[in-house]
Every structure is written in C-alpha cells, then in structure tokens.
Design an enzyme around this catalytic site. Sequence first.
Site, short mmCIF file in Angstrom:
data_model
loop_
_atom_site.label_atom_id
_atom_site.label_comp_id
_atom_site.label_asym_id
_atom_site.label_seq_id
_atom_site.Cartn_x
_atom_site.Cartn_y
_atom_site.Cartn_z
N SER A 66 0.86 -1.19 0.00
CA SER A 66 0.00 0.00 0.00
C SER A 66 0.89 1.24 0.00
CB SER A 66 -0.87 0.00 1.26
OG SER A 66 -1.54 1.23 1.40
N TYR A 102 -1.29 -1.02 10.29
CA TYR A 102 -1.48 -1.26 8.85
C TYR A 102 -0.26 -0.74 8.10
CZ TYR A 102 -3.87 -1.24 4.27
OH TYR A 102 -4.22 -1.47 2.96
N1 LIG Z 1 -8.93 -0.45 -1.10
C1 LIG Z 1 -7.88 0.31 -0.89
O1 LIG Z 1 -7.97 1.56 -0.88
C2 LIG Z 1 -6.54 -0.33 -0.68
C3 LIG Z 1 -5.40 0.50 -0.71
C4 LIG Z 1 -4.16 -0.07 -0.51
C5 LIG Z 1 -4.03 -1.44 -0.31
N2 LIG Z 1 -5.15 -2.22 -0.29
C6 LIG Z 1 -4.95 -3.65 -0.07
O2 LIG Z 1 -5.56 -4.36 -1.12
C7 LIG Z 1 -5.81 -5.70 -0.70
C8 LIG Z 1 -7.19 -6.12 -1.16
O3 LIG Z 1 -8.17 -5.34 -0.50
P1 LIG Z 1 -9.45 -4.74 -1.22
O4 LIG Z 1 -9.33 -3.27 -1.18
O5 LIG Z 1 -9.69 -5.42 -2.51
O6 LIG Z 1 -10.58 -5.10 -0.15
P2 LIG Z 1 -11.71 -6.25 -0.12
O7 LIG Z 1 -12.25 -6.21 1.25
O8 LIG Z 1 -12.64 -6.10 -1.27
O9 LIG Z 1 -10.88 -7.57 -0.37
C9 LIG Z 1 -10.09 -8.17 0.62
C10 LIG Z 1 -10.38 -9.65 0.60
O10 LIG Z 1 -9.49 -10.28 1.53
C11 LIG Z 1 -10.22 -11.26 2.23
N3 LIG Z 1 -9.58 -11.55 3.50
C12 LIG Z 1 -9.44 -10.74 4.58
N4 LIG Z 1 -8.79 -11.39 5.57
C13 LIG Z 1 -8.50 -12.62 5.09
C14 LIG Z 1 -7.83 -13.75 5.63
N5 LIG Z 1 -7.36 -13.76 6.89
N6 LIG Z 1 -7.69 -14.85 4.86
C15 LIG Z 1 -8.20 -14.87 3.59
N7 LIG Z 1 -8.86 -13.86 3.05
C16 LIG Z 1 -9.00 -12.73 3.78
C17 LIG Z 1 -11.61 -10.66 2.40
O11 LIG Z 1 -12.57 -11.65 2.68
C18 LIG Z 1 -11.81 -9.97 1.06
O12 LIG Z 1 -12.46 -10.81 0.13
C19 LIG Z 1 -5.61 -5.70 0.81
O13 LIG Z 1 -4.36 -6.29 1.12
C20 LIG Z 1 -5.59 -4.23 1.17
O14 LIG Z 1 -4.85 -3.98 2.35
C21 LIG Z 1 -6.39 -1.70 -0.48
#
Ligand SMILES: NC(=O)c1ccc[n+]([C@@H]2O[C@H](COP(=O)([O-])OP(=O)(O)OC[C@H]3O[C@@H](n4cnc5c(N)ncnc54)[C@H](O)[C@@H]3O)[C@@H](O)[C@H]2O)c1
Length: 283
Positions: A140, A153
């Site tokens: 991130s 985080y």
């Molecule tokens: N959305 C943002 O703004 C953003 C920014 C930077 C980084 N990220 C990162 O992107 C990645 C994906 O997140 P997203 O934004 O698509 O959110 P999201 O909530 O749509 O997807 C995350 C997925 O991870 C799964 N998950 C969570 N904990 C888990 C575990 N212990 N084991 C297996 N699955 C698990 C959830 O069920 C979900 O389906 C994450 O690592 C998040 O930190 C997101």
Amino acid sequence: MGRLDGQVAVITGGASGIGAATAELFIAEGASVVIGDMQVEVGEETAGRLGEHCAFLECNVTKEEQVAALVAEATKRFGRFDCIFNNAGFGGAMGPVESISSEDWDITFDVLLKGVFYGMKYAAPVLKAQGSGSIISTASIAGLGGGVGAHLYNVAKAAVVQLTTTVANELAEQNVRVNCICPGFIATPLYAGKPLGTAGRESAERTLVKARAATVDAQPMHRMGEALDIAKAALFLASGDSEWITGHALVVDGGFRAGKPWRKQAKWLTEPHPIRLYRPDGR
Ligand SMILES: NC(=O)c1ccc[n+]([C@@H]2O[C@H](COP(=O)([O-])OP(=O)(O)OC[C@H]3O[C@@H](n4cnc5c(N)ncnc54)[C@H](O)[C@@H]3O)[C@@H](O)[C@H]2O)c1
C-alpha cells in the site's frame, strides 16, 4: 492471444475487490485461477461467475496449512502453477496507539504480513524448481510513509515491501520475480469499511458512490482508483512484459505520492511568472 495463456495463478483475498477484479482479468488473458478467501459464500459466487477457469478454496491466510493447500490446489486442479498474488487484507487495528491491544497487534500482523510470508513460502519451492514464475503481493502507499492508514497497517505494509525486496534477491537466482503493488485509494469494500458479504453489498456500494465523489481531489488524477487499476498492474507483473523486473514496489495511486494536486497549489507556483533574479544589492 492472451498475455497469460496457459498459466495458472493463485489469488488470496480473491472473493472481492482487487482480488476478484484480478482473477477476472487474468482469466480474460488466458489464465486459470484458484482464488482463496475466508468469505465462502462470496468466494463461491465469484468463482461461479468467472466460469470453468476459476476455482474457489476456503482459505484463511493466517493458517499455514490452508495457504499450503491453496498453492497445491493450483497444480492439482489445473496442472501447473506460475503465479501467486498475496492480496488478502483488511484494515487491522485502528485508533490511538495506547488503545491497541496485543491481540489487535497479533491479528493485524498475522493477516497482513504472515499471510504474505506463507504465500511466498509455499510458492517459492515450486517456482524455483521450474525456474520461472511471479510472486506479487499487495502492499500500500500506506507502507511508504505516514499520513494514510492506521499505525499497524502502515507498518505491516512497509514490511511487505521489505519482504518483497529480500525474497526477490533470493529467488532471482532461479529466475523467479517477486514484486509488490502499492495501491492508493481504491473503491472496494475494504475502503467502504464494509466487508462484502452478500448482505452488505448494497450498503458498501452506496458508501463507495460517496467515496468516489469525496476523493476526486485527493490525488492529481481526477478520480478515485478502481479495483481494475490494480488488476492491470498485477497483470503486468504476472506477465512476461515484466520479465526483468524484480524487487520492485509499483505505486498505483493516480499520482497521490506526487503531492498535492497542481490545481490546488498556490498561484505563485502554478501561474507563469518572469524569472526573478537574485540581486545582492537589492535593486
Ligand atoms: N482499497 C484500498 O484503498 C486499498 C489501498 C491499498 C491497499 N489495499 C490492499 O488491497 C488488498 C485487497 O483489499 P481490497 O481493497 O480489494 O478489499 P476487499 O475487502 O474487497 O478484499 C479483501 C479480501 O481479503 C479477504 N480476507 C481478509 N482477511 C482474510 C484472511 N485472513 N484470509 C483470507 N482472506 C482474507 C476478504 O474476505 C476480502 O475478500 C488488501 O491487502 C488491502 O490492504 C487496499
């Protein structure tokens, strides 16, 4: 011809958001994908929607044996294994530092860092043995500096960037690439603060409509990021187009880290001015 024809990828957190968009794009580019996620109902729905080249396996990335089984499933189901996208994540512990418990610490690092480590640990021997492959993790922009994201985080994501670098160094010996992506603000259920769940979907979508409007001006480019923006970066890192790129943290943030949008900068900076020479005599 697709950019991932015949390849097989594993995507954690593939039920929703960035993971689901990446699974869809990888399959459209000719790959088969095993998605692993804790959300069983949503994961099965996503895999069903993506068709015969997608399989779902319940997986909690904090459980070593479940990550091992996920990687093994790729070869079992589709005959080979080329790529893992360590992407599962959540917001982790929030709030002031004194409010964070040891349990909060453990679960945050278990999901965001240990989960990535397990993905690397079980992908590495298979990819090393075949002398090719790509390991991608979702870090991130929060891992690159303060001001965005919560304390733990940020630290966990910074650690993902570092782990990417050190493991990349090791695996380069066997022609295996290891990179991570640093997304900016992306319109997903995580950003909405509402894990997808089939029940929460409409409410998450409503929140994201507001978030898109509110974050138009957060970065130089005039829109919030979408899951597909990150999926496209993952496709690049999974494909042969990135064959000489390893140990890299790819920032995909609409210019957020380039600074305050130009349109919001002071006029003395953005308007044309005749150059003012410095004159020691003050004339
Ligand atoms: N959305 C943002 O703004 C953003 C920014 C930077 C980084 N990220 C990162 O992107 C990645 C994906 O997140 P997203 O934004 O698509 O959110 P999201 O909530 O749509 O997807 C995350 C997925 O991870 C799964 N998950 C969570 N904990 C888990 C575990 N212990 N084991 C297996 N699955 C698990 C959830 O069920 C979900 O389906 C994450 O690592 C998040 O930190 C997101």
